[in-house]
Design an enzyme around this catalytic site. Structure first.
Site, short mmCIF file in Angstrom:
data_model
loop_
_atom_site.label_atom_id
_atom_site.label_comp_id
_atom_site.label_asym_id
_atom_site.label_seq_id
_atom_site.Cartn_x
_atom_site.Cartn_y
_atom_site.Cartn_z
N SER A 188 36.86 3.46 -45.17
CA SER A 188 37.51 3.34 -46.34
C SER A 188 36.80 4.55 -47.51
O SER A 188 37.28 4.83 -48.49
CB SER A 188 37.87 2.35 -46.99
OG SER A 188 36.54 1.63 -47.36
N HIS A 216 42.50 -0.52 -43.30
CA HIS A 216 43.11 0.85 -43.70
C HIS A 216 43.86 1.29 -42.55
O HIS A 216 44.60 2.63 -42.87
CB HIS A 216 42.07 1.90 -44.20
CG HIS A 216 41.48 1.32 -45.73
ND1 HIS A 216 42.08 1.76 -46.72
CD2 HIS A 216 40.51 0.46 -45.85
CE1 HIS A 216 41.32 1.32 -47.69
NE2 HIS A 216 40.41 0.50 -47.32
N LYS A 247 47.46 -3.30 -47.89
CA LYS A 247 47.65 -1.83 -47.94
C LYS A 247 48.91 -1.41 -47.39
O LYS A 247 49.91 -1.05 -48.34
CB LYS A 247 46.23 -1.44 -47.37
CG LYS A 247 44.99 -1.86 -47.83
CD LYS A 247 43.72 -1.15 -47.58
CE LYS A 247 42.63 -2.06 -48.04
NZ LYS A 247 42.56 -2.22 -49.29
C1 LIG Z 1 37.74 -1.87 -45.02
C2 LIG Z 1 38.18 -3.06 -45.92
N1 LIG Z 1 38.30 -4.50 -45.63
C3 LIG Z 1 38.74 -5.27 -46.34
C4 LIG Z 1 38.96 -5.02 -47.56
C5 LIG Z 1 39.58 -6.38 -48.65
O1 LIG Z 1 40.92 -6.46 -48.46
P1 LIG Z 1 41.64 -7.26 -49.62
O2 LIG Z 1 41.84 -6.10 -50.76
O3 LIG Z 1 42.89 -7.73 -49.03
O4 LIG Z 1 40.45 -8.36 -49.95
C6 LIG Z 1 39.26 -3.81 -47.97
C7 LIG Z 1 39.64 -3.72 -49.50
O5 LIG Z 1 40.09 -2.99 -50.15
C8 LIG Z 1 38.62 -2.97 -47.34
O6 LIG Z 1 38.82 -1.46 -47.42
#
Ligand SMILES: Cc1ncc(COP(=O)(O)O)c(C=O)c1O
Length: 399
Positions: A188, A216, A247
């Site tokens: 990300s 993502h 997302k």
């Molecule tokens: C790669 C990744 N894993 C997990 C998460 C966590 O997700 P959540 O927003 O549902 O806590 C994110 C969050 O933005 C993320 O970018």
């Protein structure tokens, strides 16, 4: 109050941004348009703002069908989460979503967490224990690192997307403990995909468990939207898939898909699951609706997203913008210092383009950047505008 030196450093930066009128964070949204790609902000001019800071990649969260299912869920079950899922917060909607998610990824079982972050923390805390070795890509999401730290397992970091280094470290980690390899499907903060085909081979050769966070990538990537593992042809070789509904799935909440045995262990032991109330029915309704929409319209939405993302990447590169290894719908623009990144972000926002800045420690020192989330809803005109405004902002805000 006295804070640590690292924390004081952050607060000094924030205060400098405020003084220089380039504070780039927490823009207040007053309304969204027909899609979340178009919004209005509380500050600044009256003009609508085009959003390149969203993860609503497939543009589902303003859809009538999704809103209707949310309303139906609220009318049937109310607004709250009421209790932990274990003792009284688990509705037929939660049960249906678990089944939907498991069958979407072709895994025997799934369970839902309040957030994707908790899904990673819970999964790793349950899979690993003292004496095990967890091998994690240097650029994995912070929630993975946090999950591993809670386990007491030995954490080893391998060079980003480097299966050869992973192999070396696995050779060194030979011993009685379990080996667990964890990677993001789509990184990300860097916009590139994990080299999952090679990583899966290495993991299999060493008998290691493979965990992939498809936060993502699930929805947008793969021929049928199952994520990076599907795109690279290794979905059946991934032991545990984690992800989020926040997302591409128009909602909020996290999930873990795995064998019945692993899911049952999580259900009864994961503190991040048991000690936090579950998802409210409205959130579950939104995710269920998103999966239904994707069954019918997924191909078309994925095609539009891929076309938009390709256009943005190609055009920015042509303009001489450094987008590093961006390879999909998360497009990063390398800027350099935190102050320049703040100024570029604010300039773009004032010109009607909302982008997400990323600062250390999420990225290396000196590697502050913009993260652009492309969506299926962006029009050609909006993409062209981004291609015009971003290089100009970089030129007008020198390092
Ligand atoms: C790669 C990744 N894993 C997990 C998460 C966590 O997700 P959540 O927003 O549902 O806590 C994110 C969050 O933005 C993320 O970018």
């Amino acid at each position: 109050m006295d804070f640590s030196p690292a924390l004081n450093n952050v607060l000094q930066t924030v205060n400098r941004w405020r003084q220089d009128d380039c504070y780039p964070l927490f823009p207040v949204i007053t309304e969204t348009g027909d899609t979340t790609a178009r919004i209005r902000l509380a500050s600044g001019s009256e003009r609508p703002v085009t959003v390149f800071a969203s993860a609503d990649y497939l543009s589902l969260s303003r859809l009538e069908q999704v809103r209707q299912e949310v309303i139906a869920a609220v009318e049937r079950f109310g607004t709250g989460a009421y209790a932990t899922q274990a003792v009284g917060g688990f509705t037929t909607l939660h049960q249906e979503l678990e089944k939907t998610v498991a069958s979407y990824f072709g895994k025997p079982a799934a369970l839902l967490f309040p957030t994707g972050m908790q899904a990673n923390i819970g999964a790793l805390a349950t899979l690993a224990r003292a004496g095990d070795t967890v091998l994690t890509d240097h650029l994995n999401h912070g929630s993975i690192t946090m999950g591993v730290r809670l386990t007491g397992a030995h954490m080893v970091t391998f060079r980003h997307n480097n299966p050869r280094h992973l192999n070396e470290l696995l050779n060194r980690a030979a011993g009685p403990g379990r080996r667990i390899v964890v990677v993001d499907g789509l990184f990300s903060a860097d916009g590139d995909l994990a080299t999952l085909d090679e990583i899966a081979d290495v993991a299999r050769n060493h008998g290691a468990v493979l965990v992939v966070d498809e936060a993502h990538s699930a929805g947008p990537l793969g021929a049928t939207g199952r994520g990076a593992a599907e795109q690279l042809g290794v979905l059946d070789r991934v032991d545990v898939i984690t992800g989020t509904f926040s997302k591409a799935f128009a909602s909020t909440g996290g999930f873990v898909c795995a064998s019945e045995q692993v899911v049952d262990a999580l259900r009864h032991t994961a503190v991040a699951y048991l000690l936090s109330l579950g998802l409210p029915p409205a959130a579950v309704g939104a995710s269920l609706a998103a999966f239904k929409v994707l069954e019918k319209e997924g191909d078309e939405r994925r095609e539009r997203l891929a076309r938009n993302a390709r256009y943005l990447r190609e055009q920015l590169r042509e303009e001489g913008v450094d987008i590093a290894g961006s390879a999909a719908h998360v497009v990063v623009v390398l800027v350099g210092s935190v102050d320049r990144t703040a100024r570029v972000t604010r300039r773009l926002r004032d010109e009607g383009l909302l982008v997400g800045p990323l600062f250390p420690p999420a990225v290396p020192i000196g590697g502050a950047r913009l993260r652009l989330g492309v969506t299926a809803a962006h029009t050609e005109e909006e993409l062209r505008r981004a291609v015009r405004l971003i290089p100009r902002a970089l030129a007008e805000e020198p390092a």
